[in-house]
Write an enzyme that holds these catalytic residues in place. Structure first.
Site, PDB file in Angstrom:
ATOM      1  N   LYS A 160      31.099   3.834 -12.465  1.00  0.00           N
ATOM      2  CA  LYS A 160      30.467   2.550 -12.818  1.00  0.00           C
ATOM      3  C   LYS A 160      28.979   2.567 -12.512  1.00  0.00           C
ATOM      4  CE  LYS A 160      33.481  -0.696 -14.303  1.00  0.00           C
ATOM      5  NZ  LYS A 160      34.509  -1.382 -13.548  1.00  0.00           N
ATOM      6  N   LYS A 216      29.638  12.767 -13.474  1.00  0.00           N
ATOM      7  CA  LYS A 216      30.970  12.224 -13.236  1.00  0.00           C
ATOM      8  C   LYS A 216      31.054  10.815 -13.812  1.00  0.00           C
ATOM      9  CE  LYS A 216      31.980  10.227  -9.131  1.00  0.00           C
ATOM     10  NZ  LYS A 216      32.287  10.043  -7.722  1.00  0.00           N
ATOM     11  N   LYS A 250      23.709   9.924  -2.786  1.00  0.00           N
ATOM     12  CA  LYS A 250      23.487   8.479  -2.687  1.00  0.00           C
ATOM     13  C   LYS A 250      22.205   8.127  -1.947  1.00  0.00           C
ATOM     14  CE  LYS A 250      28.059   6.407  -3.147  1.00  0.00           C
ATOM     15  NZ  LYS A 250      29.184   5.772  -2.458  1.00  0.00           N
TER      16      LYS A 250
HETATM   17  P1  TYM Z   1      36.420   5.956  -5.779  1.00  0.00           P
HETATM   18  O1  TYM Z   1      36.667   4.508  -5.635  1.00  0.00           O
HETATM   19  O2  TYM Z   1      35.075   6.412  -6.195  1.00  0.00           O
HETATM   20  O3  TYM Z   1      37.442   6.578  -6.790  1.00  0.00           O
HETATM   21  C1  TYM Z   1      38.835   6.303  -6.676  1.00  0.00           C
HETATM   22  C2  TYM Z   1      39.645   7.517  -7.094  1.00  0.00           C
HETATM   23  O4  TYM Z   1      39.333   7.861  -8.450  1.00  0.00           O
HETATM   24  C3  TYM Z   1      38.896   9.200  -8.526  1.00  0.00           C
HETATM   25  N1  TYM Z   1      37.806   9.276  -9.505  1.00  0.00           N
HETATM   26  C4  TYM Z   1      37.678  10.272 -10.378  1.00  0.00           C
HETATM   27  N2  TYM Z   1      38.424  11.354 -10.623  1.00  0.00           N
HETATM   28  C5  TYM Z   1      38.018  12.188 -11.604  1.00  0.00           C
HETATM   29  N3  TYM Z   1      36.910  11.975 -12.347  1.00  0.00           N
HETATM   30  C6  TYM Z   1      36.128  10.888 -12.150  1.00  0.00           C
HETATM   31  N4  TYM Z   1      35.059  10.675 -12.903  1.00  0.00           N
HETATM   32  C7  TYM Z   1      36.505   9.972 -11.116  1.00  0.00           C
HETATM   33  N5  TYM Z   1      35.976   8.817 -10.643  1.00  0.00           N
HETATM   34  C8  TYM Z   1      36.794   8.412  -9.657  1.00  0.00           C
HETATM   35  C9  TYM Z   1      38.391   9.539  -7.124  1.00  0.00           C
HETATM   36  O5  TYM Z   1      38.467  10.914  -6.861  1.00  0.00           O
HETATM   37  C10 TYM Z   1      39.329   8.752  -6.260  1.00  0.00           C
HETATM   38  O6  TYM Z   1      40.517   9.471  -6.014  1.00  0.00           O
HETATM   39  N6  TYM Z   1      35.997   7.112  -0.950  1.00  0.00           N
HETATM   40  C11 TYM Z   1      36.934   6.926  -2.042  1.00  0.00           C
HETATM   41  C12 TYM Z   1      37.931   5.832  -1.803  1.00  0.00           C
HETATM   42  C13 TYM Z   1      38.704   5.955  -0.554  1.00  0.00           C
HETATM   43  C14 TYM Z   1      39.796   6.821  -0.299  1.00  0.00           C
HETATM   44  C15 TYM Z   1      40.192   6.551   1.028  1.00  0.00           C
HETATM   45  C16 TYM Z   1      40.462   7.755  -1.074  1.00  0.00           C
HETATM   46  C17 TYM Z   1      38.481   5.242   0.581  1.00  0.00           C
HETATM   47  N7  TYM Z   1      39.385   5.594   1.519  1.00  0.00           N
HETATM   48  C18 TYM Z   1      41.254   7.247   1.627  1.00  0.00           C
HETATM   49  C19 TYM Z   1      41.518   8.466  -0.475  1.00  0.00           C
HETATM   50  C20 TYM Z   1      41.897   8.193   0.838  1.00  0.00           C
HETATM   51  C21 TYM Z   1      36.139   6.557  -3.288  1.00  0.00           C
HETATM   52  O7  TYM Z   1      35.049   6.095  -3.234  1.00  0.00           O
HETATM   53  O8  TYM Z   1      36.851   6.728  -4.454  1.00  0.00           O
END
Ligand code: TYM
Length: 337
Positions: free
Chosen positions: A198, A195, A113
């Site tokens: 969005k 991956k 990032k």
């Molecule tokens: P985020 O919002 O990017 O994604 C949410 C969840 O979706 C999964 N995910 C994917 N899995 C497989 N392939 C993909 N292309 C893909 N895109 C998204 C992510 O692994 C995630 O499980 N930092 C985290 C959010 C968060 C969080 C937490 C998660 C904040 N606090 C505490 C667990 C526990 C995030 O940005 O996920």
């Protein structure tokens, strides 16, 4: 061992996409039947990159609708918006004091990032500490995430260990949260490379109408070596085929595999079948989403109830944290001493 408690979060990027669903939401829906579950729309995470404040409320709402559409049931789990529970930021500060900067700098997502950035906001570096706070605030034992979040989760475990060692006499006030992984790993986007996310513009929306799904899927990159219709394809190299695994039942899947190799089926037909499979799978969810959209007050009520419950849990944890860190007993300092 404390009872099993599940926590996970998702950024408010608007409606969830296939990566969100296959990597996480699907597991969440299954887990709500098996354990106490708390799920959050994590808006404090979303403000670590540039965004439009005027659009954020809609993105939060749309993600909450996606949770409900996917099958999260407010009678079986708790869902809320992160910034409705201020203790998330309070615990983040506390955990800042034990989180190792060196490890934060090694996080892959941080490096990705911030690549080429002239001035890096501290929030991007500290992002995994906020994530640790999310989890530890509820003393969660299990965290369902996709593969891309495993490194952050490992840091949460490290932070829990360090805090316990320093302030809890080694007694595990904070359990070390375990990852719960589905079988999806990392879902690649329509470019077939990165991956699905969005920010890369390579997604298919979970709640997209069938025609919109087709318009997206038709742009998907397939096996780069299959240039002409008559070239034999390699399903194992093709992201469209990888996605078929989730949306096409077995006998059909084996037929596509065979016919791709023998050039019996072309990429366009293969994509068309995938788009139909996706639209079919999510039809009941589109319907549920429409029902909730027609009653936004119900969505607000669910999130409001969730936040109230989480605030109570969060207050309790913070009380334990303050006591162990010597942040409460100043009222008891005797006169004259
Ligand atoms: P985020 O919002 O990017 O994604 C949410 C969840 O979706 C999964 N995910 C994917 N899995 C497989 N392939 C993909 N292309 C893909 N895109 C998204 C992510 O692994 C995630 O499980 N930092 C985290 C959010 C968060 C969080 C937490 C998660 C904040 N606090 C505490 C667990 C526990 C995030 O940005 O996920």
């Amino acid at each position: 061992m404390q009872q099993r408690r599940v926590f996970s979060g998702m950024q408010p990027t608007g409606e969830a996409h296939l990566g969100n669903y296959l990597g996480a939401l699907r597991q969440w829906v299954a887990l709500q039947e098996q354990a106490e579950c708390i799920f959050s729309v994590v808006d404090y995470h979303a403000i670590t990159v540039e965004y439009d404040p005027a659009e954020l409320p809609r993105r939060v709402f749309d993600m909450a609708v996606s949770f409900l559409a996917a099958g999260l049931d407010p009678d079986r789990c708790t869902m809320f918006v992160q910034s409705d529970v201020p203790e998330h930021t309070e615990l983040t500060w506390v955990l800042n004091t034990v989180a190792p900067v060196g490890e934060l700098e090694r996080m892959t997502q941080y490096k990705d990032k911030t690549e080429g950035m002239e001035s890096i906001p501290a929030g991007l570096l500290n992002y995994p500490i906020l994530m640790a706070a999310d989890i530890l605030l509820y003393r969660a034992t299990h965290v369902p995430v996709g593969e891309d979040q495993l490194q952050h989760l490992e840091l949460s475990r490290e932070v829990a260990r360090r805090w316990n060692r320093q302030y809890s006499g080694g007694e595990p006030f904070f359990p070390e949260p375990q990852p719960v992984m589905g079988d999806a790993g990392r879902i690649r986007g329509l470019d077939g490379q990165a991956k699905m996310s969005k920010s890369r513009g390579n997604t298919v929306g979970m709640l997209d109408e069938p025609e919109a799904v087709w318009q997206r899927v038709r742009t998907a990159v397939t096996d780069p070596q299959r240039v002409r219709r008559s070239d034999p394809g390699r399903p194992e190299e093709c992201n469209v085929f990888a996605l078929h695994r989730y949306f096409t039942p077995e006998p059909e899947l084996a037929r596509i595999d065979r016919e791709c190799r023998s050039a019996g089926i072309g990429c366009v037909d293969c994509k068309r079948m995938l788009a139909e499979g996706i639209a079919r799978e999510f039809a009941p969810m589109r319907e549920r989403a429409a029902e909730y959209r027609a009653r936004p007050e119900r969505v607000r009520e669910i999130l409001g109830d969730g936040a109230a419950r989480c605030r109570a849990l969060a207050r309790e944890t913070m009380q334990g944290v303050r006591e162990r860190m010597g942040l409460t007993a100043w009222t008891e300092v005797p006169a004259g001493g």
